[in-house]
Design a protein around this motif. Structure first.
Motif, short mmCIF file in Angstrom:
data_model
loop_
_atom_site.label_atom_id
_atom_site.label_comp_id
_atom_site.label_asym_id
_atom_site.label_seq_id
_atom_site.Cartn_x
_atom_site.Cartn_y
_atom_site.Cartn_z
N ASP A 1 0.83 -1.21 0.00
CA ASP A 1 0.00 0.00 0.00
C ASP A 1 0.86 1.26 0.00
O ASP A 1 0.58 2.21 -0.73
CB ASP A 1 -0.94 0.02 1.21
CG ASP A 1 -2.01 -1.05 1.12
OD1 ASP A 1 -2.36 -1.46 0.00
OD2 ASP A 1 -2.48 -1.49 2.19
N LEU A 2 1.91 1.26 0.81
CA LEU A 2 2.80 2.40 0.86
C LEU A 2 3.48 2.59 -0.50
O LEU A 2 3.55 3.71 -1.01
CB LEU A 2 3.84 2.22 1.96
CG LEU A 2 4.85 3.34 2.14
CD1 LEU A 2 4.18 4.68 2.40
CD2 LEU A 2 5.80 3.01 3.29
N ARG A 3 3.95 1.53 -1.10
CA ARG A 3 4.60 1.63 -2.40
C ARG A 3 3.63 2.13 -3.46
O ARG A 3 3.99 2.91 -4.34
CB ARG A 3 5.18 0.28 -2.81
CG ARG A 3 6.11 0.42 -4.01
CD ARG A 3 6.83 -0.89 -4.33
NE ARG A 3 7.90 -0.68 -5.26
CZ ARG A 3 7.76 -0.34 -6.53
NH1 ARG A 3 6.56 -0.11 -7.03
NH2 ARG A 3 8.81 -0.18 -7.32
N ARG A 4 2.36 1.72 -3.40
CA ARG A 4 1.34 2.19 -4.35
C ARG A 4 1.18 3.70 -4.24
O ARG A 4 1.10 4.40 -5.24
CB ARG A 4 0.01 1.47 -4.11
CG ARG A 4 -1.09 1.87 -5.09
CD ARG A 4 -2.34 1.01 -4.90
NE ARG A 4 -2.83 0.98 -3.54
CZ ARG A 4 -3.65 1.88 -3.00
NH1 ARG A 4 -4.09 2.89 -3.72
NH2 ARG A 4 -4.06 1.77 -1.76
N TYR A 5 1.12 4.22 -3.01
CA TYR A 5 1.02 5.66 -2.82
C TYR A 5 2.23 6.36 -3.43
O TYR A 5 2.10 7.36 -4.14
CB TYR A 5 0.96 6.00 -1.33
CG TYR A 5 -0.42 6.05 -0.75
CD1 TYR A 5 -0.99 7.25 -0.36
CD2 TYR A 5 -1.17 4.88 -0.57
CE1 TYR A 5 -2.25 7.31 0.18
CE2 TYR A 5 -2.44 4.93 -0.03
CZ TYR A 5 -2.98 6.14 0.34
OH TYR A 5 -4.23 6.19 0.88
N VAL A 6 3.41 5.83 -3.14
CA VAL A 6 4.64 6.46 -3.64
C VAL A 6 4.68 6.46 -5.15
O VAL A 6 4.96 7.49 -5.77
CB VAL A 6 5.89 5.77 -3.03
CG1 VAL A 6 7.16 6.24 -3.73
CG2 VAL A 6 5.98 6.01 -1.53
N THR A 7 4.40 5.31 -5.76
CA THR A 7 4.46 5.25 -7.23
C THR A 7 3.43 6.17 -7.86
O THR A 7 3.71 6.77 -8.90
CB THR A 7 4.28 3.82 -7.75
OG1 THR A 7 3.04 3.29 -7.28
CG2 THR A 7 5.42 2.91 -7.31
N THR A 8 2.27 6.32 -7.26
CA THR A 8 1.25 7.21 -7.79
C THR A 8 1.72 8.67 -7.69
O THR A 8 1.59 9.42 -8.66
CB THR A 8 -0.07 7.03 -7.03
OG1 THR A 8 -0.52 5.68 -7.19
CG2 THR A 8 -1.14 8.00 -7.56
N VAL A 9 2.30 9.05 -6.57
CA VAL A 9 2.75 10.44 -6.38
C VAL A 9 3.88 10.78 -7.34
O VAL A 9 3.88 11.85 -7.97
CB VAL A 9 3.16 10.72 -4.92
CG1 VAL A 9 3.85 12.06 -4.77
CG2 VAL A 9 1.95 10.64 -4.00
N ILE A 10 4.86 9.90 -7.47
CA ILE A 10 6.01 10.23 -8.32
C ILE A 10 5.81 9.86 -9.78
O ILE A 10 6.63 10.20 -10.63
CB ILE A 10 7.32 9.60 -7.79
CG1 ILE A 10 7.29 8.08 -7.86
CG2 ILE A 10 7.63 10.11 -6.39
CD1 ILE A 10 8.62 7.42 -7.56
N GLY A 11 4.71 9.17 -10.08
CA GLY A 11 4.40 8.82 -11.47
C GLY A 11 5.26 7.69 -12.02
O GLY A 11 5.39 7.55 -13.22
N GLU A 12 5.80 6.88 -11.13
CA GLU A 12 6.61 5.73 -11.58
C GLU A 12 5.67 4.56 -11.86
O GLU A 12 4.70 4.35 -11.16
CB GLU A 12 7.61 5.34 -10.49
CG GLU A 12 8.58 4.26 -10.90
CD GLU A 12 9.61 3.98 -9.82
OE1 GLU A 12 9.39 3.04 -9.04
OE2 GLU A 12 10.59 4.73 -9.76
N ARG A 13 6.00 3.82 -12.85
CA ARG A 13 5.18 2.65 -13.19
C ARG A 13 5.81 1.38 -12.68
O ARG A 13 6.90 1.19 -12.51
CB ARG A 13 4.99 2.56 -14.69
CG ARG A 13 4.19 3.74 -15.23
CD ARG A 13 3.91 3.56 -16.69
NE ARG A 13 3.47 4.65 -17.48
CZ ARG A 13 2.85 5.75 -17.15
NH1 ARG A 13 2.58 5.99 -15.95
NH2 ARG A 13 2.47 6.65 -18.01
#
Length: 193
Positions: free
Chosen positions: A181-193
């Motif tokens: 869940d934490l990684r999902r938030y981070v990837t969404t914020v930074i736009g990483e796929r």
């Protein structure tokens, strides 16, 4: 309570006790009595080392900010390794998995404490301001390495990550968020796929 016994590094013993109280009982449970009881020292020990309880709390926050400098150096050294999202997720987990969430609550509700910390953190909310600066430095390094978009506004991304991370970790009753869940938030914020 022991009396007349020399205590090695009483300040650190009191800080460690305060952390345990914060983690167990939250900010509402943090009193000078709770700290000295947890540290198994006489109440006078706290007042021998600190002018008052707000002075103790200010020094506790300053100590946590100093510890963040080590975390910041480690995160900056990680630039170019693993994925950006993994590095950021680990940094946020380290930051908010500790006593930081409870300290932030203290800072929000104790005006006198924030005022005492203005010399250390002249703007923003102490501890979170330093955490945002840590993320800005890291994201800048990753941008320079070409691992995030060259147009990425790191001054916006960092506090966004701090806010998202804080929201995930703020509910003390539900436990820590899942790493995914934490990684999902981070990837969404930074736009990483």
């Amino acid at each position: 309570m022991p009396t007349g016994v020399h205590i090695r590094d009483a300040r650190q013993q009191l800080f460690d006790a305060a952390e345990r109280v914060l983690l167990r009982d939250g900010p509402n449970g943090l009193t000078s009595r709770a700290v000295t009881t947890e540290a198994d020292v006489a109440k006078g020990v706290l007042h021998r080392h600190f002018a008052d309880f707000d002075d103790f709390l200010a020094e506790l926050v300053r100590d946590r900010i100093a510890r963040m400098r080590v975390q910041s150096a480690d995160l900056l050294a990680a630039a170019g390794t693993r994925t950006v999202a993994d590095n950021l997720a680990d940094a946020l987990a380290d930051l908010f998995g500790s006593v930081a969430v409870s300290v932030v609550s203290l800072l929000i509700f104790r005006d006198e404490l924030r005022a005492r910390l203005r010399a250390t953190s002249p703007t923003g909310l102490p501890l979170l301001t330093e955490a945002a600066a840590m993320l800005v430095a890291y994201l800048t390094a990753e941008r320079e390495l070409g691992r995030i978009d060259a147009d990425a506004d790191v001054d916006v991304l960092a506090p966004t990550l701090i806010g998202s991370g804080h929201l995930l970790f703020a509910d003390r009753d539900s436990g820590r968020p899942e790493a995914a869940d934490l990684r999902r938030y981070v990837t969404t914020v930074i736009g990483e796929r």
